[in-house]
Design a protein around this motif. Structure first.
Motif, PDB file in Angstrom:
ATOM      1  N   PRO A  60       0.816  -1.221   0.000  1.00 30.01           N
ATOM      2  CA  PRO A  60       0.000   0.000   0.000  1.00 30.01           C
ATOM      3  C   PRO A  60       0.847   1.267   0.000  1.00 30.01           C
ATOM      4  O   PRO A  60       0.455   2.275  -0.621  1.00 30.01           O
ATOM      5  N   ALA A  61       2.004   1.228   0.678  1.00 28.51           N
ATOM      6  CA  ALA A  61       2.865   2.404   0.716  1.00 28.51           C
ATOM      7  C   ALA A  61       3.362   2.762  -0.676  1.00 28.51           C
ATOM      8  O   ALA A  61       3.354   3.933  -1.081  1.00 28.51           O
ATOM      9  N   ARG A  62       3.815   1.758  -1.447  1.00 33.52           N
ATOM     10  CA  ARG A  62       4.270   2.003  -2.814  1.00 33.52           C
ATOM     11  C   ARG A  62       3.112   2.482  -3.684  1.00 33.52           C
ATOM     12  O   ARG A  62       3.290   3.361  -4.545  1.00 33.52           O
ATOM     13  N   ALA A  63       1.931   1.939  -3.470  1.00 37.02           N
ATOM     14  CA  ALA A  63       0.755   2.371  -4.224  1.00 37.02           C
ATOM     15  C   ALA A  63       0.477   3.846  -3.977  1.00 37.02           C
ATOM     16  O   ALA A  63       0.208   4.621  -4.917  1.00 37.02           O
ATOM     17  N   ARG A  64       0.541   4.260  -2.715  1.00 39.22           N
ATOM     18  CA  ARG A  64       0.282   5.669  -2.397  1.00 39.22           C
ATOM     19  C   ARG A  64       1.339   6.584  -3.023  1.00 39.22           C
ATOM     20  O   ARG A  64       1.033   7.695  -3.472  1.00 39.22           O
ATOM     21  N   GLU A  65       2.599   6.123  -3.054  1.00 40.21           N
ATOM     22  CA  GLU A  65       3.662   6.904  -3.695  1.00 40.21           C
ATOM     23  C   GLU A  65       3.352   7.142  -5.176  1.00 40.21           C
ATOM     24  O   GLU A  65       3.519   8.254  -5.685  1.00 40.21           O
ATOM     25  N   LEU A  66       2.935   6.107  -5.867  1.00 36.98           N
ATOM     26  CA  LEU A  66       2.637   6.225  -7.296  1.00 36.98           C
ATOM     27  C   LEU A  66       1.445   7.150  -7.530  1.00 36.98           C
ATOM     28  O   LEU A  66       1.434   7.936  -8.488  1.00 36.98           O
ATOM     29  N   LEU A  67       0.432   7.066  -6.678  1.00 36.28           N
ATOM     30  CA  LEU A  67      -0.732   7.934  -6.842  1.00 36.28           C
ATOM     31  C   LEU A  67      -0.374   9.390  -6.578  1.00 36.28           C
ATOM     32  O   LEU A  67      -0.858  10.297  -7.272  1.00 36.28           O
ATOM     33  N   ALA A  68       0.478   9.620  -5.584  1.00 39.70           N
ATOM     34  CA  ALA A  68       0.918  10.990  -5.307  1.00 39.70           C
ATOM     35  C   ALA A  68       1.733  11.544  -6.479  1.00 39.70           C
ATOM     36  O   ALA A  68       1.651  12.740  -6.803  1.00 39.70           O
ATOM     37  N   LYS A  69       2.488  10.659  -7.122  1.00 37.99           N
ATOM     38  CA  LYS A  69       3.329  11.068  -8.255  1.00 37.99           C
ATOM     39  C   LYS A  69       2.496  11.627  -9.403  1.00 37.99           C
ATOM     40  O   LYS A  69       2.958  12.516 -10.148  1.00 37.99           O
ATOM     41  N   ILE A  70       1.254  11.135  -9.563  1.00 35.02           N
ATOM     42  CA  ILE A  70       0.403  11.622 -10.658  1.00 35.02           C
ATOM     43  C   ILE A  70      -0.607  12.659 -10.159  1.00 35.02           C
ATOM     44  O   ILE A  70      -1.593  12.957 -10.832  1.00 35.02           O
ATOM     45  N   GLY A  71      -0.351  13.199  -8.972  1.00 31.92           N
ATOM     46  CA  GLY A  71      -1.120  14.349  -8.509  1.00 31.92           C
ATOM     47  C   GLY A  71      -2.372  14.065  -7.725  1.00 31.92           C
ATOM     48  O   GLY A  71      -3.181  14.974  -7.496  1.00 31.92           O
ATOM     49  N   LEU A  72      -2.591  12.826  -7.291  1.00 34.83           N
ATOM     50  CA  LEU A  72      -3.790  12.506  -6.504  1.00 34.83           C
ATOM     51  C   LEU A  72      -3.516  12.802  -5.031  1.00 34.83           C
ATOM     52  O   LEU A  72      -2.524  12.335  -4.462  1.00 34.83           O
ATOM     53  N   ARG A 132     -12.388   4.749  -3.589  1.00 30.13           N
ATOM     54  CA  ARG A 132     -13.663   4.145  -3.189  1.00 30.13           C
ATOM     55  C   ARG A 132     -14.196   3.311  -4.364  1.00 30.13           C
ATOM     56  O   ARG A 132     -14.287   3.804  -5.492  1.00 30.13           O
ATOM     57  N   ILE A 133     -14.535   2.065  -4.094  1.00 30.50           N
ATOM     58  CA  ILE A 133     -15.042   1.148  -5.114  1.00 30.50           C
ATOM     59  C   ILE A 133     -16.506   0.830  -4.836  1.00 30.50           C
ATOM     60  O   ILE A 133     -16.871   0.453  -3.712  1.00 30.50           O
ATOM     61  N   ALA A 134     -17.338   0.967  -5.859  1.00 26.96           N
ATOM     62  CA  ALA A 134     -18.749   0.579  -5.788  1.00 26.96           C
ATOM     63  C   ALA A 134     -18.932  -0.679  -6.621  1.00 26.96           C
ATOM     64  O   ALA A 134     -18.736  -0.661  -7.845  1.00 26.96           O
ATOM     65  N   ILE A 135     -19.270  -1.773  -5.972  1.00 25.25           N
ATOM     66  CA  ILE A 135     -19.374  -3.076  -6.648  1.00 25.25           C
ATOM     67  C   ILE A 135     -20.774  -3.276  -7.198  1.00 25.25           C
ATOM     68  O   ILE A 135     -21.769  -3.003  -6.530  1.00 25.25           O
ATOM     69  N   GLN A 136     -20.831  -3.768  -8.424  1.00 24.69           N
ATOM     70  CA  GLN A 136     -22.112  -4.160  -9.020  1.00 24.69           C
ATOM     71  C   GLN A 136     -21.932  -5.531  -9.663  1.00 24.69           C
ATOM     72  O   GLN A 136     -21.050  -5.718 -10.504  1.00 24.69           O
ATOM     73  N   ASP A 156      -5.464  13.646  -0.978  1.00 21.94           N
ATOM     74  CA  ASP A 156      -6.637  13.663  -0.101  1.00 21.94           C
ATOM     75  C   ASP A 156      -6.597  14.982   0.672  1.00 21.94           C
ATOM     76  O   ASP A 156      -6.222  15.042   1.842  1.00 21.94           O
ATOM     77  N   SER A 157      -6.993  16.061  -0.003  1.00 23.58           N
ATOM     78  CA  SER A 157      -6.819  17.399   0.569  1.00 23.58           C
ATOM     79  C   SER A 157      -7.714  17.664   1.768  1.00 23.58           C
ATOM     80  O   SER A 157      -7.338  18.424   2.668  1.00 23.58           O
ATOM     81  N   ASP A 158      -8.893  17.040   1.817  1.00 22.70           N
ATOM     82  CA  ASP A 158      -9.783  17.269   2.959  1.00 22.70           C
ATOM     83  C   ASP A 158      -9.656  16.177   4.025  1.00 22.70           C
ATOM     84  O   ASP A 158     -10.405  16.168   5.000  1.00 22.70           O
ATOM     85  N   ARG A 159      -8.742  15.249   3.801  1.00 31.27           N
ATOM     86  CA  ARG A 159      -8.429  14.190   4.764  1.00 31.27           C
ATOM     87  C   ARG A 159      -9.653  13.367   5.199  1.00 31.27           C
ATOM     88  O   ARG A 159      -9.787  12.983   6.355  1.00 31.27           O
ATOM     89  N   ASP A 160     -10.497  13.086   4.230  1.00 28.67           N
ATOM     90  CA  ASP A 160     -11.649  12.210   4.521  1.00 28.67           C
ATOM     91  C   ASP A 160     -11.377  10.767   4.126  1.00 28.67           C
ATOM     92  O   ASP A 160     -12.256   9.915   4.197  1.00 28.67           O
ATOM     93  N   GLY A 161     -10.130  10.491   3.725  1.00 25.74           N
ATOM     94  CA  GLY A 161      -9.751   9.127   3.350  1.00 25.74           C
ATOM     95  C   GLY A 161      -9.943   8.810   1.891  1.00 25.74           C
ATOM     96  O   GLY A 161      -9.579   7.717   1.450  1.00 25.74           O
ATOM     97  N   LEU A 218      -9.173  10.022  -2.106  1.00 28.66           N
ATOM     98  CA  LEU A 218      -8.403  10.887  -2.995  1.00 28.66           C
ATOM     99  C   LEU A 218      -9.333  11.709  -3.885  1.00 28.66           C
ATOM    100  O   LEU A 218     -10.451  11.275  -4.189  1.00 28.66           O
ATOM    101  N   GLU A 219      -8.852  12.893  -4.295  1.00 28.81           N
ATOM    102  CA  GLU A 219      -9.618  13.714  -5.229  1.00 28.81           C
ATOM    103  C   GLU A 219      -8.899  13.754  -6.585  1.00 28.81           C
ATOM    104  O   GLU A 219      -7.685  13.635  -6.650  1.00 28.81           O
ATOM    105  N   TYR A 220      -9.684  13.910  -7.650  1.00 29.93           N
ATOM    106  CA  TYR A 220      -9.118  13.958  -8.994  1.00 29.93           C
ATOM    107  C   TYR A 220      -9.808  15.046  -9.806  1.00 29.93           C
ATOM    108  O   TYR A 220     -10.905  15.513  -9.479  1.00 29.93           O
ATOM    109  N   GLY A 221      -9.156  15.433 -10.892  1.00 32.02           N
ATOM    110  CA  GLY A 221      -9.731  16.380 -11.841  1.00 32.02           C
ATOM    111  C   GLY A 221      -9.702  17.817 -11.363  1.00 32.02           C
ATOM    112  O   GLY A 221      -9.306  18.138 -10.236  1.00 32.02           O
ATOM    113  N   ALA A 222     -10.146  18.703 -12.258  1.00 23.20           N
ATOM    114  CA  ALA A 222     -10.106  20.136 -11.969  1.00 23.20           C
ATOM    115  C   ALA A 222     -10.996  20.511 -10.792  1.00 23.20           C
ATOM    116  O   ALA A 222     -10.690  21.439 -10.036  1.00 23.20           O
ATOM    117  N   MET A 223     -12.094  19.785 -10.608  1.00 21.88           N
ATOM    118  CA  MET A 223     -13.033  20.083  -9.524  1.00 21.88           C
ATOM    119  C   MET A 223     -12.693  19.313  -8.258  1.00 21.88           C
ATOM    120  O   MET A 223     -13.406  19.433  -7.262  1.00 21.88           O
TER     121      MET A 223
END
Length: 586
Positions: A387-399, A447-451, A401-406, A408-413
């Motif tokens: 998980p630590a390496r996963a978080r590093e890679l996600l941070a590298k592409i700009g993802l 967050r994953i929503a399973i169907q 968690d600015s509001d610290r709700d657990g 990640l946020e993406y996109g301009a909005m």
């Protein structure tokens, strides 16, 4: 055929049906039998096994799915055969063959004196007819894609009554391996149906069993819908054991229609079924049976070639209403290899094997299962659980968690990153795996929503409508050779999971894989073929367009009353050598 000869053949058929020991029906001494030197067994008896559904056709070319293939493969035979034990190509109706120096043209010499199950002779005309029907676009045979090599079908030419020539567009590195399970059908029986446009419905479920004619070890005796299929010995079969005894050994095979896996396992435990194997024999049933071993043998064969993947929708287009297949900001995220590699690092595959397969499976990190020892490349980079390496890679592409709700946020909005994941309804292993994936990705802020959807609906989503974000699904190959899975590997392939049917490769790494797969299928040098496919696996693992998860072990069980059982990682795992199986006297 003259009327007198037709009458004599009919009389021979009737006598063969009445006689206790029908193998005497086939004997011209000139017949070119295939003799199996180390095989022996006892003649007689019946075995009982289960299939999960009724057959849709008794024509092997039109039979779809494992139940249909399990039945019709016993009724038919091909020019060559893959020995499911050695995984090597062996002669079948073609006694021998040779290729020209280019590796493009093959000359096959057919066995002489071989007869169909109705006593009619087998010749090159039947081969030419079978290939004509198989490749006819109006029929759409499920098996047709198997012999389409490098985008084209081979041409078939009759040289004489017992010699044919196959000519491919380009050199064929795998040789004639693609001909396994491609049935040779009787022209005399099916030509009229073909000419009238009824080939696809000929030999349907309501057919008179006597009308179904083949070159396999058995012929159709009886079919009761939702109850059973009964096969009986083909007295004209063309194989013999070491003592000269004509195969098959068994008189009959009874296949019960049992859709419920729990019922199948119970009947196997009680001795009502003689064999059971994956996928019906799942880890729960296997563990239960091991606790009460009695009168049967259980075998764990290790990982097979079936494995599950998670992938994201990389289709860049729009639907008919002009709506993009994927939210453009999510697509931009999915397109980044770092994102897909992060997801791979986040998956606890060992935990997945323990929870979903009771330990009877193997984590997978590359596109080819470790069960495929001939073609799996162990040198691919391994995205182990981190998980630590996963978080590093996600941070590298700009993802972030600015509001610290657990999340990640993406996109301009800066929207919360929530992804819908489709998987198979009713498949307990995948449903449990999806929940583990949901928990794993939550730990890195996704967050994953399973169907849960029906398998055919999932297939429609990723092959046709492209209406999805992520999918957890499986791929089951029929053979270990990657040449037979080019529809998955090529960017133009129609089952290229993440973006099928590309007119040209959308990504540089896909173009590189395309070139390597072309080298694989056209090279006749085994070392060059292996090197090309190793490199293709390496590129896949570094870009992770479809993320491997786990491969279930192949599990098999059979009665101790049976001999010559040779379980295989390839389907069908136990009944593939039905003509050799014998009942032991105890």
């Amino acid at each position: 055929m003259p009327r007198l000869l037709r009458g004599l053949l009919l009389l021979c058929f009737i006598l063969a049906s009445i006689a206790y020991d029908p193998p005497l029906a086939q004997e011209p001494e000139s017949a070119d039998f295939l003799r199996i030197p180390n095989l022996s067994g006892l003649r007689g008896g019946n075995i009982v096994l289960a299939v999960s559904a009724d057959p849709t056709s008794f024509n092997r070319m039109m039979a779809a799915g494992l139940p249909g293939a399990t039945i019709t493969d016993r009724l038919s035979a091909g020019l060559v055969h893959i020995n499911r034990s050695s995984l090597q190509v062996e002669p079948a109706l073609a006694a021998r063959w040779e290729s020209d120096q280019s590796g493009r043209i093959f000359t096959l010499h057919l066995r002489r004196g071989v007869r169909f199950s109705d006593g009619s002779p087998f010749t090159a005309d039947d081969v030419v007819f079978s290939f004509q029907a198989l490749t006819d676009p109006k029929i759409q045979c499920p098996l047709a894609g198997q012999i389409e090599v490098d985008g084209a079908f081979p041409s078939v030419k009759k040289l004489d009554e017992f010699t044919i020539q196959l000519a491919f567009k380009n050199p064929v590195g795998m040789g004639l391996r693609m001909l396994d399970s491609v049935p040779i059908l009787p022209k005399s029986r099916l030509l009229k149906a073909y000419q009238q446009g009824r080939f696809d419905s000929a030999w349907g479920p309501t057919v008179n069993p006597a009308e179904v004619v083949g070159l396999g070890p058995y012929r159709l005796k009886e079919y009761q819908r939702n109850v059973k299929v009964v096969l009986e010995r083909n007295s004209y079969y063309w194989k013999k054991d070491r003592s000269g005894q004509t195969l098959p050994y068994l008189d009959t095979i009874t296949l019960l229609i049992i859709p419920d896996l729990n019922s199948e396992a119970l009947r196997f435990r009680q001795g009502e079924l003689d064999m059971m194997c994956s996928p019906s024999l799942n880890p729960e049933h296997y563990a239960s049976l091991r606790r009460s071993l009695k009168n049967y043998t259980l075998r764990d064969l290790g990982p097979g070639i079936t494995m599950d993947y998670v992938w994201f929708n990389l289709n860049r287009g729009s639907n008919r209403a002009g709506k993009p297949f994927v939210d453009p900001e999510k697509l931009a995220l999915f397109e980044k290899p770092e994102f897909r590699l992060a997801v791979s690092h986040a998956l606890d595959r060992d935990g997945m094997v323990r929870s979903t397969l009771l330990g009877l499976g193997v984590p997978q990190y590359g596109p080819v299962s470790t069960g495929n020892r001939q073609w799996h490349y162990g040198g691919t980079p391994k995205t182990g659980y981190s998980p630590a390496r996963a978080r590093e890679l996600l941070a590298k592409i700009g993802l972030r968690d600015s509001d610290r709700d657990g999340i990640l946020e993406y996109g301009a909005m800066r929207r919360p990153l929530e992804i819908s994941l489709f998987t198979s309804r009713g498949n307990n292993v995948r449903e449990k795996a999806a929940q583990i994936i949901q928990d794993n990705l939550a730990k890195i802020g996704i967050r994953i929503a399973i169907q849960n959807l029906l398998p055919n609906e999932i297939a429609s989503r990723f092959l046709d409508s492209f209406d999805y974000e992520a999918i957890l699904f499986g791929f089951t190959g029929t053979d270990i050779a990657p040449d037979l899975q080019t529809n998955l590997w090529y960017s133009s392939g129609n089952i290229h999971f993440w973006q099928p049917n590309q007119t040209k490769p959308e990504r540089e790494w896909e173009a590189a894989i395309d070139a390597l797969i072309t080298k694989l299928i056209r090279s006749t040098d085994s070392a060059e073929r292996k090197a090309a496919f190793n490199r293709a696996q390496d590129i896949w693992a570094k870009n992770m367009p479809a993320i491997p998860t786990i491969a279930p072990n192949i599990l098999a069980g059979w009665s101790n009353r049976l001999g010559n059982i040779r379980p295989s990682i390839l389907p069908p795992h136990l009944i593939w050598n039905a003509e050799e199986i014998t009942k032991l006297r105890r």
